[in-house]
Design a protein around this motif. Structure first.
Motif, PDB file in Angstrom:
ATOM      1  N   GLY A   1      82.096   8.753   6.379  1.00 42.29           N
ATOM      2  CA  GLY A   1      81.201   9.803   6.857  1.00 42.29           C
ATOM      3  C   GLY A   1      81.986  11.090   7.000  1.00 42.29           C
ATOM      4  O   GLY A   1      83.191  11.068   7.251  1.00 42.29           O
ATOM      5  N   ILE A   2      81.308  12.218   6.865  1.00 44.50           N
ATOM      6  CA  ILE A   2      82.069  13.468   6.895  1.00 44.50           C
ATOM      7  C   ILE A   2      82.473  13.858   8.317  1.00 44.50           C
ATOM      8  O   ILE A   2      83.479  14.516   8.512  1.00 44.50           O
ATOM      9  CB  ILE A   2      81.350  14.640   6.185  1.00 44.50           C
ATOM     10  CG1 ILE A   2      80.118  15.111   6.947  1.00 44.50           C
ATOM     11  CG2 ILE A   2      81.045  14.305   4.740  1.00 44.50           C
ATOM     12  CD1 ILE A   2      79.580  16.444   6.414  1.00 44.50           C
ATOM     13  N   MET A   3      81.699  13.469   9.319  1.00 43.31           N
ATOM     14  CA  MET A   3      82.149  13.757  10.679  1.00 43.31           C
ATOM     15  C   MET A   3      83.424  12.952  10.976  1.00 43.31           C
ATOM     16  O   MET A   3      84.430  13.509  11.386  1.00 43.31           O
ATOM     17  CB  MET A   3      81.096  13.374  11.714  1.00 43.31           C
ATOM     18  CG  MET A   3      81.638  13.518  13.140  1.00 43.31           C
ATOM     19  SD  MET A   3      80.622  12.685  14.342  1.00 43.31           S
ATOM     20  CE  MET A   3      79.319  13.908  14.567  1.00 43.31           C
ATOM     21  N   GLU A   4      83.327  11.669  10.740  1.00 44.59           N
ATOM     22  CA  GLU A   4      84.466  10.797  10.991  1.00 44.59           C
ATOM     23  C   GLU A   4      85.704  11.285  10.237  1.00 44.59           C
ATOM     24  O   GLU A   4      86.779  11.455  10.818  1.00 44.59           O
ATOM     25  CB  GLU A   4      84.084   9.386  10.547  1.00 44.59           C
ATOM     26  CG  GLU A   4      85.037   8.304  10.953  1.00 44.59           C
ATOM     27  CD  GLU A   4      84.564   6.954  10.452  1.00 44.59           C
ATOM     28  OE1 GLU A   4      84.329   6.059  11.269  1.00 44.59           O
ATOM     29  OE2 GLU A   4      84.457   6.762   9.216  1.00 44.59           O
ATOM     30  N   SER A   5      85.543  11.553   8.953  1.00 46.25           N
ATOM     31  CA  SER A   5      86.692  11.973   8.144  1.00 46.25           C
ATOM     32  C   SER A   5      87.188  13.353   8.546  1.00 46.25           C
ATOM     33  O   SER A   5      88.396  13.614   8.534  1.00 46.25           O
ATOM     34  CB  SER A   5      86.309  11.990   6.658  1.00 46.25           C
ATOM     35  OG  SER A   5      85.934  10.700   6.231  1.00 46.25           O
ATOM     36  N   GLY A   6      86.260  14.230   8.879  1.00 43.31           N
ATOM     37  CA  GLY A   6      86.654  15.573   9.300  1.00 43.31           C
ATOM     38  C   GLY A   6      87.468  15.520  10.580  1.00 43.31           C
ATOM     39  O   GLY A   6      88.509  16.188  10.705  1.00 43.31           O
ATOM     40  N   VAL A   7      87.021  14.714  11.516  1.00 41.07           N
ATOM     41  CA  VAL A   7      87.741  14.605  12.786  1.00 41.07           C
ATOM     42  C   VAL A   7      89.092  13.917  12.582  1.00 41.07           C
ATOM     43  O   VAL A   7      90.120  14.381  13.091  1.00 41.07           O
ATOM     44  CB  VAL A   7      86.877  13.856  13.823  1.00 41.07           C
ATOM     45  CG1 VAL A   7      87.698  13.500  15.045  1.00 41.07           C
ATOM     46  CG2 VAL A   7      85.668  14.703  14.211  1.00 41.07           C
ATOM     47  N   VAL A  38      80.384   8.710   0.173  1.00 44.44           N
ATOM     48  CA  VAL A  38      80.560   9.621   1.302  1.00 44.44           C
ATOM     49  C   VAL A  38      79.172  10.068   1.746  1.00 44.44           C
ATOM     50  O   VAL A  38      78.360  10.451   0.901  1.00 44.44           O
ATOM     51  CB  VAL A  38      81.416  10.841   0.916  1.00 44.44           C
ATOM     52  CG1 VAL A  38      81.272  11.969   1.956  1.00 44.44           C
ATOM     53  CG2 VAL A  38      82.888  10.448   0.782  1.00 44.44           C
ATOM     54  N   ILE A  39      78.921   9.960   3.037  1.00 46.11           N
ATOM     55  CA  ILE A  39      77.655  10.455   3.576  1.00 46.11           C
ATOM     56  C   ILE A  39      77.916  11.844   4.109  1.00 46.11           C
ATOM     57  O   ILE A  39      78.682  12.026   5.052  1.00 46.11           O
ATOM     58  CB  ILE A  39      77.121   9.507   4.660  1.00 46.11           C
ATOM     59  CG1 ILE A  39      76.852   8.148   4.016  1.00 46.11           C
ATOM     60  CG2 ILE A  39      75.868  10.083   5.324  1.00 46.11           C
ATOM     61  CD1 ILE A  39      76.391   7.096   4.973  1.00 46.11           C
ATOM     62  N   ALA A  40      77.267  12.831   3.463  1.00 48.02           N
ATOM     63  CA  ALA A  40      77.658  14.221   3.666  1.00 48.02           C
ATOM     64  C   ALA A  40      76.725  14.965   4.610  1.00 48.02           C
ATOM     65  O   ALA A  40      76.092  15.963   4.254  1.00 48.02           O
ATOM     66  CB  ALA A  40      77.756  14.927   2.316  1.00 48.02           C
ATOM     67  N   CYS A  41      76.678  14.498   5.836  1.00 45.23           N
ATOM     68  CA  CYS A  41      75.957  15.198   6.900  1.00 45.23           C
ATOM     69  C   CYS A  41      76.788  14.985   8.152  1.00 45.23           C
ATOM     70  O   CYS A  41      77.240  13.865   8.422  1.00 45.23           O
ATOM     71  CB  CYS A  41      74.567  14.607   7.078  1.00 45.23           C
ATOM     72  SG  CYS A  41      73.822  15.006   8.678  1.00 45.23           S
ATOM     73  N   TYR A  42      76.958  16.046   8.950  1.00 40.64           N
ATOM     74  CA  TYR A  42      77.893  15.948  10.065  1.00 40.64           C
ATOM     75  C   TYR A  42      77.410  15.032  11.200  1.00 40.64           C
ATOM     76  O   TYR A  42      78.099  14.829  12.180  1.00 40.64           O
ATOM     77  CB  TYR A  42      78.235  17.342  10.599  1.00 40.64           C
ATOM     78  CG  TYR A  42      79.464  17.323  11.469  1.00 40.64           C
ATOM     79  CD1 TYR A  42      80.728  17.152  10.908  1.00 40.64           C
ATOM     80  CD2 TYR A  42      79.363  17.435  12.853  1.00 40.64           C
ATOM     81  CE1 TYR A  42      81.851  17.107  11.710  1.00 40.64           C
ATOM     82  CE2 TYR A  42      80.484  17.401  13.656  1.00 40.64           C
ATOM     83  CZ  TYR A  42      81.726  17.225  13.082  1.00 40.64           C
ATOM     84  OH  TYR A  42      82.855  17.172  13.874  1.00 40.64           O
ATOM     85  N   ILE A  87      90.297  23.526  13.745  1.00 40.74           N
ATOM     86  CA  ILE A  87      88.838  23.688  13.798  1.00 40.74           C
ATOM     87  C   ILE A  87      88.192  22.778  12.752  1.00 40.74           C
ATOM     88  O   ILE A  87      88.683  22.678  11.623  1.00 40.74           O
ATOM     89  CB  ILE A  87      88.458  25.164  13.499  1.00 40.74           C
ATOM     90  CG1 ILE A  87      89.051  26.101  14.562  1.00 40.74           C
ATOM     91  CG2 ILE A  87      86.939  25.341  13.380  1.00 40.74           C
ATOM     92  CD1 ILE A  87      88.469  25.971  15.943  1.00 40.74           C
ATOM     93  N   VAL A  88      87.113  22.118  13.137  1.00 39.55           N
ATOM     94  CA  VAL A  88      86.305  21.355  12.192  1.00 39.55           C
ATOM     95  C   VAL A  88      84.962  22.064  12.048  1.00 39.55           C
ATOM     96  O   VAL A  88      84.329  22.411  13.049  1.00 39.55           O
ATOM     97  CB  VAL A  88      86.074  19.911  12.687  1.00 39.55           C
ATOM     98  CG1 VAL A  88      85.220  19.127  11.694  1.00 39.55           C
ATOM     99  CG2 VAL A  88      87.398  19.197  12.934  1.00 39.55           C
ATOM    100  N   MET A  89      84.557  22.283  10.803  1.00 37.32           N
ATOM    101  CA  MET A  89      83.237  22.858  10.565  1.00 37.32           C
ATOM    102  C   MET A  89      82.208  21.744  10.695  1.00 37.32           C
ATOM    103  O   MET A  89      82.239  20.785   9.915  1.00 37.32           O
ATOM    104  CB  MET A  89      83.182  23.476   9.175  1.00 37.32           C
ATOM    105  CG  MET A  89      84.218  24.594   8.996  1.00 37.32           C
ATOM    106  SD  MET A  89      84.364  25.133   7.263  1.00 37.32           S
ATOM    107  CE  MET A  89      82.886  26.148   7.144  1.00 37.32           C
ATOM    108  N   GLY A  90      81.304  21.872  11.636  1.00 37.22           N
ATOM    109  CA  GLY A  90      80.387  20.779  11.939  1.00 37.22           C
ATOM    110  C   GLY A  90      79.120  20.810  11.105  1.00 37.22           C
ATOM    111  O   GLY A  90      78.020  20.716  11.650  1.00 37.22           O
ATOM    112  N   CYS A  91      79.290  20.887   9.806  1.00 31.81           N
ATOM    113  CA  CYS A  91      78.144  20.969   8.916  1.00 31.81           C
ATOM    114  C   CYS A  91      78.630  20.695   7.502  1.00 31.81           C
ATOM    115  O   CYS A  91      79.817  20.787   7.232  1.00 31.81           O
ATOM    116  CB  CYS A  91      77.527  22.372   8.976  1.00 31.81           C
ATOM    117  SG  CYS A  91      78.797  23.652   8.824  1.00 31.81           S
ATOM    118  N   ALA A  92      77.712  20.380   6.608  1.00 35.22           N
ATOM    119  CA  ALA A  92      78.069  20.142   5.208  1.00 35.22           C
ATOM    120  C   ALA A  92      77.662  21.352   4.376  1.00 35.22           C
ATOM    121  O   ALA A  92      76.770  22.099   4.762  1.00 35.22           O
ATOM    122  CB  ALA A  92      77.352  18.899   4.690  1.00 35.22           C
TER     123      ALA A  92
END
Lengths: 228, 228, 228, 228, 228, 228
Positions: B103-109, B81-85, B184-189
């Motif tokens: 990726g955390i952005m992709e997975s978060g979204v 997992v690449i942990a940067c938004y 809501i998605v938190m746009g940060c790690a």
């Protein structure tokens, strides 16, 4: 190589790969765009780049080097064009320098939008297509994309002009007849020599993206509009 | 840090910045996802990375390093997992290793898409928003985006928990009330500590993206589905 | 059927049709996802459902029954997966229970978005395609859809493994070669046995959607993130 | 209730809820559409329906009943309109009967597309908005949506004409001034009495969706164009 | 030509080209839509128009003339339909008169959206397709477009019924089988005689756009909803 | 007015309205783009045009006149720019002449796409916004549009520089702060004098569309790429 004063700020066309033949092809394609009163146009290879940009790793690896090169050239620069159809480092270089920066994919596609309603793209390698599609999505222009198809030739085969032109023509016909393209973008740098015969064979406008970017850059330099 | 056998392949969560506190925050957030029979979850900082990923230059500069790190960890890796938004290097790392990479952005979204109809994103810095928008465009999910707004705090201010939570809540309310976000998605790690109070304050599901990515990775490891 | 403690809350995979063979197929596909510290995974048929979900009327008719079943199972439930590629009742069940609820179409597509840039879907019946397209539109992911094509076999023919695999492979090749898909989603439940040979034949990642949904559910259960 | 011959096939407007007052409101709104050579227009309540359609569960629960009702009325039917802004059972009823079937959301939105460039929708309840957004996505018309906002009144308050009109006007103004709507769709059935004052107050065309659907149905009956 | 009172306001169907045969074809197609209590339906040619609308120059040249004609007919008009598949002058005429104005492309497409999920369009000339695509983009309905293909017959060939039908059928099959269309729009006016056999040959609903527009206009007249 | 040879082919910038002051404003804005080896740049008013282009009727009425003018100028023309933000007659003129033809809306927007991720547009009149939105839809760039807002000043007020600048700044701030624009397009011709102070006030790049089009045209002339 330029009829403009050698000491004015130049339009730098940077080929992110280290293959001098590609840079020479780009340089030759700039001939019609060199004009009195216009910027000198200087074409460079990224010496530290790979021989070709084929993968996302290639794209990502050259981005920091392009930033460094652009920064070092900045004192003499009127604008930059990044001459690889993956637009590596485009947004990073834009952050780094305060002059116009254009990518050839972006410029090639935007130019195509004024020449037809649905653009088709001829890629070299099938593996580049998903990467290009991500870029069209980021650009928000997918509704205008007819399709992108690869000629699928390897480096040795690409050296054969007739064979490459034949494949490009074949793929261009599929884009026109099956996908509904009414304008074609060449999805590669340094192949300007194929543009005229391809356009004639297809009966559709064909955009050579390095020329498209340089053509856009000339006027942009005069306005000096840039982001950030 | 793991109840799974230490010698099995691990899920590596890589923080592309060098700030150990962020990595520790991510690591703490992994607690609920560590389970018997599941992968060990190891959180690492990219030692050579910048203290924070704030610009496109930062994003591009860490990508090759992430590829190198992932390659070196591959013998012990079940997934990454690449942990940067900004999901730096996501597609390059996918090319480089034959295990799942998220990726955390992709997975978060993607996770948010199952929790509401329109997702809002809370960014730290306004300058990151255009970069994130390009990514949503590349993902093709813009029709589901309610909006993205930044809290606009600097590093010093971010260290103050109450202040940061107050700003996140304020921005979350604007996303909910003016932009119509219902998730809501938190746009940060590394800010998992804010998730629960933020969710409570907003009355909407809140996605912490590192947890979202790790949660998706666990099942993916069992299937070992990966691209290319 | 589970190595997890029988008395903990379970992940319920509900097949909305009454055909036990389909449920057995789904159950067998869950094997890799059963782990010591994970949830028990229980697969059920909707006894009152039709033998197969083929029409919008079928989809709509099972939705209230799925709500009732989910409510009745709620005391023992950690999460629900609705295992039919039309995601019948998905949003209604989400309203009805306060645990994660995933549909296999939604999860299959979201998983595909991390494995390729353009997903192709292999449907069983041509008549289901418009219904699926409405769902992709509601999900807002159409820009990533390469296409959906049906194998068009009837129930008797579907019983023949070789014939079904041959048709799936043929349709998968058309999705890859004519529509540009670089990842395939199997648009049906209970056909996990075809996934590996299909992936091998096509040279593209293939997503089995029941596995995709269960894989996503495991981590989601640990976070207990749900909507409404 | 009709000046057309009572024995010809009728246009059935089915209110999927059991509240007779709503059906009476719809019936009154049909007055301008009843003409000598046109179809009889009969408005019915779904007797077994809930008092109001407020949740996805309500939507899903009435769908099978609407199919059954439409089938039973088919011998006397020229066309059907489903008169609830969630278009419950629309596609199932289309499958079930071989005459035109229109939903009021679909018809209201399509009508709005000919009256302005960006439509705003006034919903009753905020909880319905995500469901409506899914429908606009399935219809593929989101690029034309300015926004949807709810008046957020409960049943008691809705009984107060002035208060309801005031809230509708306030929400309509927000849609016009903040979201850029140049045409408004009333996101509910049976509120035709508010259309004229709302249009006057906003200075924008206002679409009452039951009238929009019935208006479209009259010509459609003459052509007898239907799907499947 | 009308069973409605000759002295009431009429629905004017204006053929923007001067070819009387086309106007007669349109007029014949109106038969099912003439009803007691409905508007008189009068079909006119734009006498000053070109013999056919084939280019953007044709489209633009007739727009001011259509405005003038509509203004002159306004005292006797209940509504206007512009009966050319390029919808020339549609928005200008809407500005100019305060009664409903519908274009046949717009109405044909909106009608198709209620009959299938993906519409295919049969154009006469390939050169019209980019113009039509611009219109679908302006309408925001491209996500529902399966494709548009031209039959490519010249005027002489169009006079041959069997040949034209054969080409339409061939193109319709390609739209259905290669592009996934489940409803067809005839992209031309005055060819209603082909609708029934084409629908039978394709097994898909076929929309004749002049009928679609007139059918929508009848109910609209009763409501007198118009823009601006 | 040009330092290029008066006898070479010229870039004609045609103002479709008859107001000489607007043409003079455009002409003054061309100063930075006039260069020794570049084309002469000649700015003309359409003498027969209305004083301003404010309605769709205005747009449609000038299109045939623009075609006629372009044809008459063709022998001396290297390229044409249509200098009205509604791009009247753009596609018709492209059909009519075999040199590059650019519209200022199209060029202004495409230029903005290289300067920011979301463009905001400052219109003069609210009534023009729906027309512009149709054009953005036809261009397929709506995903990049932050919003368009009008300053809403009448002709008399527009004559007051300070007042107009104040309104533009106010509207630009709303586009930036409420709509998320990071680049601004001035939605009108002949107001280049406002560009620099507006850019300074907003802190965002501002595109003056006549300059944007002329800047693109210069390079295009050298390549002589045109459609059809």
């Amino acid at each position: 190589m330029s009829i403009a004063p050698a000491d004015g700020p130049a339009l730098f066309i940077i080929n992110p790969n280290s293959t001098a033949a590609v840079t020479r092809g780009i340089d030759a394609a700039m001939a019609p765009l060199r004009m009195a009163g216009g910027p000198a146009i200087e074409c460079l290879s990224l010496q530290s780049g790979p021989p070709g940009i084929q993968t996302q790793q290639d794209v990502d690896s050259v981005a920091p080097q392009l930033v460094a090169l652009a920064r070092s050239l900045r004192p003499r620069a009127a604008a930059f064009v990044i001459a690889c159809y993956s637009d590596p480092g485009l947004h990073a270089v834009r952050e780094a320098v305060d002059v116009p920066v254009l990518g050839i994919m972006e410029s090639g596609v935007l130019t195509a939008l004024t020449l037809g309603q649905r653009f088709g793209v001829i890629a070299i390698l099938p593996g580049s297509i998903p990467r290009h599609l991500r870029a069209y999505g980021a650009m928000g222009v997918q509704a205008r994309l007819a399709g992108e198809l690869a000629i699928g030739l390897n480096v040795t085969e690409l050296a054969q002009y007739e064979r490459t032109l034949a494949r490009m023509t074949e793929v261009g016909r599929r884009l026109r007849d099956e996908h509904g393209a009414d304008v074609i973008v060449m999805g590669c740098a340094g192949m300007a020599a194929y543009r005229d015969p391809l356009q004639q064979a297809l009966g559709l406008p064909v955009v050579e993206p390095s020329q498209a970017a340089a053509a856009m850059a000339i006027g942009r330099i005069k306005m000096n509009w840039h982001g950030a």
